[in-house]
Design an enzyme around this catalytic site. Structure first.
Site, short mmCIF file in Angstrom:
data_model
loop_
_atom_site.label_atom_id
_atom_site.label_comp_id
_atom_site.label_asym_id
_atom_site.label_seq_id
_atom_site.Cartn_x
_atom_site.Cartn_y
_atom_site.Cartn_z
N MET A 287 54.10 -1.54 7.35
CA MET A 287 55.34 -2.02 7.98
C MET A 287 56.34 -2.42 6.90
SD MET A 287 53.73 -3.93 11.33
CE MET A 287 52.47 -4.82 10.43
N CYS B 124 22.06 7.83 24.31
CA CYS B 124 21.68 8.90 23.40
C CYS B 124 22.83 9.87 23.12
CB CYS B 124 20.48 9.67 23.94
SG CYS B 124 20.83 10.61 25.44
N ARG C 71 14.12 15.86 25.62
CA ARG C 71 14.90 16.26 26.79
C ARG C 71 14.50 17.69 27.15
NH1 ARG C 71 21.32 16.64 26.34
NH2 ARG C 71 20.82 18.60 25.29
N SER D 148 18.08 6.95 29.93
CA SER D 148 18.80 7.30 28.71
C SER D 148 20.19 7.76 29.14
CB SER D 148 18.08 8.42 27.96
OG SER D 148 18.78 8.76 26.80
N ARG E 139 45.07 -12.44 1.22
CA ARG E 139 44.44 -11.83 2.39
C ARG E 139 43.09 -11.28 1.94
NH1 ARG E 139 48.89 -6.98 2.73
NH2 ARG E 139 48.37 -5.95 0.77
N GLY F 143 51.04 -2.04 3.58
CA GLY F 143 52.01 -0.98 3.32
C GLY F 143 52.50 -0.24 4.54
N GLU G 37 23.75 10.78 33.59
CA GLU G 37 24.97 11.46 33.12
C GLU G 37 25.99 11.68 34.23
OE1 GLU G 37 23.63 14.89 30.34
OE2 GLU G 37 21.99 14.55 31.75
N ARG H 130 59.20 -10.43 5.74
CA ARG H 130 58.03 -9.55 5.65
C ARG H 130 57.27 -9.53 6.97
NH1 ARG H 130 56.12 -9.32 -0.07
NH2 ARG H 130 57.36 -10.74 -1.33
N ARG I 270 16.72 17.74 21.60
CA ARG I 270 17.33 18.75 22.47
C ARG I 270 16.56 20.06 22.31
NH1 ARG I 270 22.68 16.44 19.76
NH2 ARG I 270 21.15 16.58 18.08
N LYS J 37 49.01 -12.90 7.39
CA LYS J 37 49.82 -13.40 6.27
C LYS J 37 50.36 -14.79 6.58
CE LYS J 37 52.28 -10.36 4.22
NZ LYS J 37 53.30 -9.31 4.00
N GLY K 215 23.41 9.56 28.86
CA GLY K 215 24.10 10.64 28.15
C GLY K 215 25.59 10.41 28.28
N THR K 216 26.12 9.56 27.41
CA THR K 216 27.50 9.06 27.62
C THR K 216 28.57 10.11 27.38
OG1 THR K 216 27.34 8.13 25.39
CG2 THR K 216 26.97 6.63 27.24
N ASN K 217 28.26 11.21 26.68
CA ASN K 217 29.27 12.26 26.55
C ASN K 217 29.57 12.90 27.91
OD1 ASN K 217 29.41 11.88 23.78
ND2 ASN K 217 27.90 13.46 23.33
N ASP K 218 28.51 13.35 28.60
CA ASP K 218 28.71 13.94 29.92
C ASP K 218 29.15 12.90 30.94
OD1 ASP K 218 28.28 16.52 29.21
OD2 ASP K 218 26.31 16.73 30.13
N TYR L 115 17.91 0.24 23.08
CA TYR L 115 18.06 1.09 21.90
C TYR L 115 19.33 1.93 22.00
CZ TYR L 115 16.58 5.16 24.67
OH TYR L 115 16.50 6.16 25.61
N HIS M 228 31.81 20.98 19.72
CA HIS M 228 30.47 21.44 19.34
C HIS M 228 30.27 21.37 17.83
CE1 HIS M 228 27.53 24.52 18.10
NE2 HIS M 228 26.85 24.09 19.15
#
Length: 882
Positions: free
Chosen positions: A104, A838, A619, A770, A338, A102, A751, A93, A563, A23, A772-775, A858, A456
């Protein structure tokens, strides 16, 4: 030299938004363009954080700097702050660097007191306007600066005056009626706070500045930043701007407008205004505003002036502008501009049309669309009016977007049967597990009591494109009696109809009206530009031919994760999987696997055929074997029930014995992944044979198939080396038998942190990594994902211990560093090494941009997240070219 903390509007510019907030930077830019902006000053965002980090203590000397700057504003306006003859009034403001509309606080008409209000009456000869402004200021000061309940202490008194005078609208209250509120408001302020309302304007100003600083951390602002991934350390600027008044009479007005329609994207001036009003009246809905088009009839010259300014601002900022204006005694003032918020569909249309109009480039066009919201266009949604009228049952985690309506079903098998028969059902579970997949696949949506955004239920639902609301902990689910009890005590039973909004995390009673998604030429044109610009490939996580059809529809360039365990959960195959598991000898295990081989062949044949010349990364079996067996507690209960009735329990007891033998203290770190394949090599041998038999047959039919075989959960190079040697032998045997060669790759999932640290050794035996970024995130943080999300992760984010949930957005400083280091080390010994992500991070826009930055080839994500991943990848290129 100390950093300048207070800037006059004329001293700043549009490039200073990090320091002056959006602003403040825009007000400065408009001032320097010569637009009619009321003069003022901005206190920097850094000063806000200094205040907060000091325990909400005002920085030393700040008010002296404000006084000095305010002298210049006084000179520009020809008025003096607190003057008893010609007083300057100001608004105070907020204004963060990223728009938070809206969220703050704002205070208007500051500088009014018992003395200056009388001066204003003499100057304007309009007592009603002056008393109205004073009572508004008292209301805002009390509710914002001193945190009093606005409705309870102020609006309720206003209603009493309207009732006494027999009027319905605020604008109908007499001057005397408004004047009578002033002593009442001052008295209630004293009664509630124990403090007198300050008559000194500079005390008022300091209190207001501090209130805006504090509003950076009020709950709704914190929640908004969490939801929109805005850094909690940015802080807000404070804009102190001289007041202009839209409530001085019928030649005054105030309003809000957009240069294009923010709901549809239509290139048509859009907005609302009110005559004889202040800005809060438009926003708060105190009176019904008029369409901005009516201003052309009511004040034609001012309307044309305003439209001309709006067009210039859109052209200058190269984006749709959300503007606030006030007309005071026939003179137009611009209070704010804005970049306007808009729906996803509107964003795509606006980007395309502004590019075709020659206002912006393709690179700029793709940056005007939020990748986090783009998938809204693809999903069915609820009619807005119908949703507002619907009864809310619960709210939880917006685990997977979309809208669903169906009958409550608590049993997975029943959901599968009824769903396959074409009935619309909502699967309601306490939580889901792999056994529930076939029920989830045919349900309209999924509702769970437990679980977070990467539980899950959430991950599988996203992959299927199913709406899912998880973590509805205020409801009670009784699976035995098949009831769902809401917090208000209402009981919903099997076959009752409910509606889920997975994007908002809402559960509603009844069938809320659905509106189908519409893909138009703007979408197709926009994504053709996205594909021109991006460099990283976007593939899909897909486990069935149906998944691949969906993935290709959304533009997948291959399958980065198939999977195979999901194939084994099919009810027709599960008995043979269980026989394979309980087999006592390799021969018995091979006999069971021989029954599964043609089923796996059929799976892979259909999937490779659908993909054509695009790569399919398979996999090999990853989860622990107990996941394919009956639940231990259920077996114990079944054995007890059979014995109690004198029936033969030997078969169930044998299964219970096997399940107990396979049970592990920590199964997710036990016998799974490559360890499973090395312990029972015949399992992976069967899978690789099925893959290559299918590929060879398709190659003979003229398909240029590209199988990539992924060995999961490598921790040591020798695990990959031994597994690969066995599996490459199988692949070559099949190709020899079939008399055909197929182009293929063998690689691994990274992983485990040790694999990342020794990536140079592993790369000698892998053609692709590849991640496995979750594990990998679980292993790096030491978090159990489901437990962490259910117990403490949300609190960590709220308390700013973590910037975001690391299972939703990749932790670039820790996990990301491991990924980057792995590729650097791997490519040093194997320059042709291909790298990708992945996990579900592959569809998260911020994570995709990081993957582009470190040079991955990728990302792979759920089919329905492909558009947002593609857009993020293109934006990463455009941002890097700045």
């Amino acid at each position: 030299m100390a950093q300048k903390r207070v800037w006059l509007f004329r001293e700043g510019n549009a490039d200073m938004r990090n320091l002056l907030g959006g602003k403040g930077a825009n007000l400065a830019e408009m001032t320097n363009l010569g637009l009619p902006v009321p003069p003022g000053l901005t206190i920097t965002t850094e000063t806000c954080m200094d205040y907060i980090n000091a325990g909400n203590k005002m920085p030393e000397g700040l008010m002296d700097e404000v006084r000095t700057a305010l002298k210049e504003v006084e000179a520009q306006k020809g008025q003096k702050f607190g003057d008893p003859v010609n007083p300057l009034l100001v608004s105070v403001r907020s204004g963060a660097r990223v728009s938070m509309p809206g969220m703050m606080e704002t205070i208007l008409n500051l500088g009014l007191n018992d003395e200056t209000v009388e001066a204003m009456i003499k100057l304007t000869n309009n007592p009603r306007f002056c008393y109205d402004s004073y009572r508004r200021f008292l209301t805002m000061f009390g509710s914002v600066a001193w945190e009093m309940d606005r409705q309870k202490y102020f609006e309720s008194e206003l209603e009493k005056v309207k009732e006494r005078e027999g009027v319905k609208q605020d604008t109908e209250i007499s001057a005397e009626g408004l004047k009578s509120l002033i002593p009442v408001y001052k008295a209630v302020i004293k009664e509630v706070t124990g403090k007198e309302f300050p008559q000194d304007p500079y005390v008022q100003l300091q209190e207001a500045i501090e209130a805006v600083f504090r509003s950076w951390n009020i709950p709704r602002a914190v929640a908004y930043r969490n939801m929109n991934k805005i850094d909690h350390n940015f802080g807000t600027a404070v804009n102190v701007q001289s007041m202009v008044f839209g409530n001085m009479g019928d030649d005054c007005a105030t309003g809000v407008s957009f240069t294009r329609n923010p709901a549809t994207g239509e290139n048509k001036f859009y907005g609302e205004y009110l005559t004889n009003a202040q800005g809060e009246d438009v926003v708060a809905g105190i009176r019904t505003p008029k369409p901005i088009a009516e201003l052309e009839t009511e004040m034609p010259d001012l309307y044309r002036q305003y439209v001309d300014i709006a067009k210039k601002l859109e052209l200058g900022y190269k984006d749709v502008q959300d503007m606030e204006f006030t007309i005071e005694k026939g003179k137009l003032y611009i209070l704010q501009t804005r970049n306007g918020k808009r729906t996803a569909a509107a964003a795509v249309r606006i980007a395309v049309e502004m590019c075709e109009e020659g206002i912006i480039s393709k690179e700029r066009a793709i940056q005007l669309v939020d990748p986090y919201s783009v998938n809204q266009i693809l999903l069915p949604c609820f009619d807005t009016k119908a949703m507002a009228e619907a009864k809310k049952i619960s709210s939880g985690v917006n685990a997977s977007p979309g809208a669903a309506v169906g009958k409550i079903v608590f049993d997975t098998e029943e959901a599968a049967t009824r769903g396959e028969a074409g009935e619309k059902v909502i699967l309601v579970r306490i939580e889901t597990c792999p056994d529930d997949i076939h029920g989830m696949a045919v349900a309209q949506g999924v509702l769970t009591l437990r679980g977070g955004a990467t539980s899950h239920a959430a991950v599988v639902a996203k992959g299927m494109g199913k709406p899912c609301v998880s973590g509805c902990e205020d409801i009670k689910i009784d699976l035995d009696n098949e009831t769902l009890t809401a917090a208000d005590g209402t009981v919903y039973r099997k076959d009752d109809v409910i509606s889920l909004d997975g994007g908002k995390g809402l559960v509603m009673a009844g069938a809320v009206k659905l509106v189908e998604a519409q893909i138009d030429d703007n979408w197709n044109k926009f994504f053709s530009w996205v594909d021109e610009i991006r460099t990283i490939k976007v593939e899909a996580n897909a486990d069935t031919p149906k998944d691949i059809i969906n993935a290709l529809k959304f533009g997948a360039e291959g399958v980065g994760l198939c999977r195979t365990e999901h194939m084994f959960m099919d009810p027709e195959r599960l008995p043979w999987v269980q026989k394979m598991i309980i087999a006592g000898t390799p021969e018995a295990r091979k006999e069971a696997l021989a029954k599964l081989l043609p089923m796996q062949y059929a799976d892979f044949y259909a999937m490779f055929k659908e993909l054509g010349d695009k790569p399919l990364t398979v996999r090999l079996l990853d989860p622990p074997l107990h996941e394919f067996l009956p639940n231990k507690e259920d077996l114990i209960a079944e054995v007890a029930a059979l014995k109690a009735t004198g029936k033969d329990a030997s078969e169930k007891e044998e299964m219970l014995h096997i399940v107990e033998g396979l049970s592990e203290s920590n199964p997710m770190m036990g016998l799974r992944g490559c360890r499973l394949g090395l312990t029972y090599p015949e399992i992976n041998e069967m899978q690789v044979r099925a893959i290559f038999e299918a590929c060879c047959d398709l190659k003979k039919e003229g398909y240029a198939v590209k199988p990539w075989v992924m060995i999961p959960l490598i921790g040591h190079v020798n695990e990959l080396k031994v597994a690969k040697e066995i599996l490459v032998r199988v692949a070559k045997d099949v190709m020899t038998e079939k008399g055909v060669e197929v182009e293929y790759k063998f690689g691994t999932m990274i992983e485990i942190p040790r694999a990342a640290l020794t990536a140079d050794e592993i790369a000698e035996h892998a053609e692709f990594f590849s991640f496995g970024t979750n594990d990998l995130t679980q292993m790096t943080f030491g978090y159990s994902r489901d437990d962490a999300e259910g117990k403490f992760l949300n609190r960590y984010v709220e308390q700013k211990i973590l910037p975001s949930n690391p299972f939703e957005t990749l932790d670039t400083k820790g996990v990301g560093q491991l990924v980057e280091m792995s590729m650097t080390k791997g490519k040093a010994v194997n320059p042709a090494l291909v790298g990708g992500v992945c996990g579900e991070h592959g569809g998260d826009p911020d994570s995709v941009k990081f993957c582009h930055k470190i040079g991955l080839n990728y990302v792979s994500c759920s089919p329905f997240r492909i558009p947002q991943a593609k857009l993020a990848a293109a934006q990463a290129v455009a941002e890097g070219n700045k």
